[in-house]
Design an enzyme around this catalytic site. Sequence first.
Site, PDB file in Angstrom:
ATOM      1  CB  CYS A 117      -6.677  -1.351   3.689  1.00 49.79           C
ATOM      2  SG  CYS A 117      -6.455  -2.347   2.205  1.00 49.79           S
ATOM      3  CB  CYS A 120     -10.064  -1.971   2.356  1.00 44.85           C
ATOM      4  SG  CYS A 120      -8.999  -3.346   2.836  1.00 44.85           S
TER       5      CYS A 120
END
Length: 221
Positions: A117, A120
């Site tokens: 991600c 993230c």
Amino acid sequence: MAMMGSATCTPISSQIVSFCPLAPSSSSSPYFPTCFLPRRQLLLRSRVLVKRLTREQRQRPSSSSLQASVLRVPVVRWWQRDGGTCFKDIHSTEEFVDALANAGDKLVIVDFYATWCGSCRALYPKLCKLAAAHKDVVFLKVNFAENKSMCKSLNIKVLPFFHFYRGAEGHIDGFSCSLSKLQKLKDAIAQHNTARCSMGPPVGVGNMFATSTNEHATAAR
């Protein structure tokens, strides 16, 4: 004519010896290839020596490879940076439950992330700074790929996602947050990380009745 020929002509073998210095002086063979026998043996021996050296070099590690092995530094992934000081990694449902139970009345923030991600990864350094600034808050991080069943049971569908827990209140908040919405996470920490008020020790039943008796006696006077 015969004397003239014998005086001017030299044997072929002596010509070969004078032409090829590698040919043996005692050689009486009139054939041309005999002068190249020592050179051919030398080439064969050199080839064998080269093959042996290359084989030893392959088996023996070079100095550059030894230096590379000594200077090799373990690669630290982005989700592993400062993980031991700021975040506690959760690898199973049992660890998750135990971490919430051991936190007591402290605010617990759970970061659900994935290694692939990009949001993230961009948010993680900011989270480390928040965790360092709030020592009284417990920060946990859960890898979605390692805990899919638990994340699905908690209805985690967007990453990064955050859950807030606190003591007996349990789950008190949850939302998705990216780097552009970092202020939302800061506001939630300020909202839920307030000190809980204590009403003091409970009043005993005897004291309550004694107080009511004294009040009735005062009113009767």
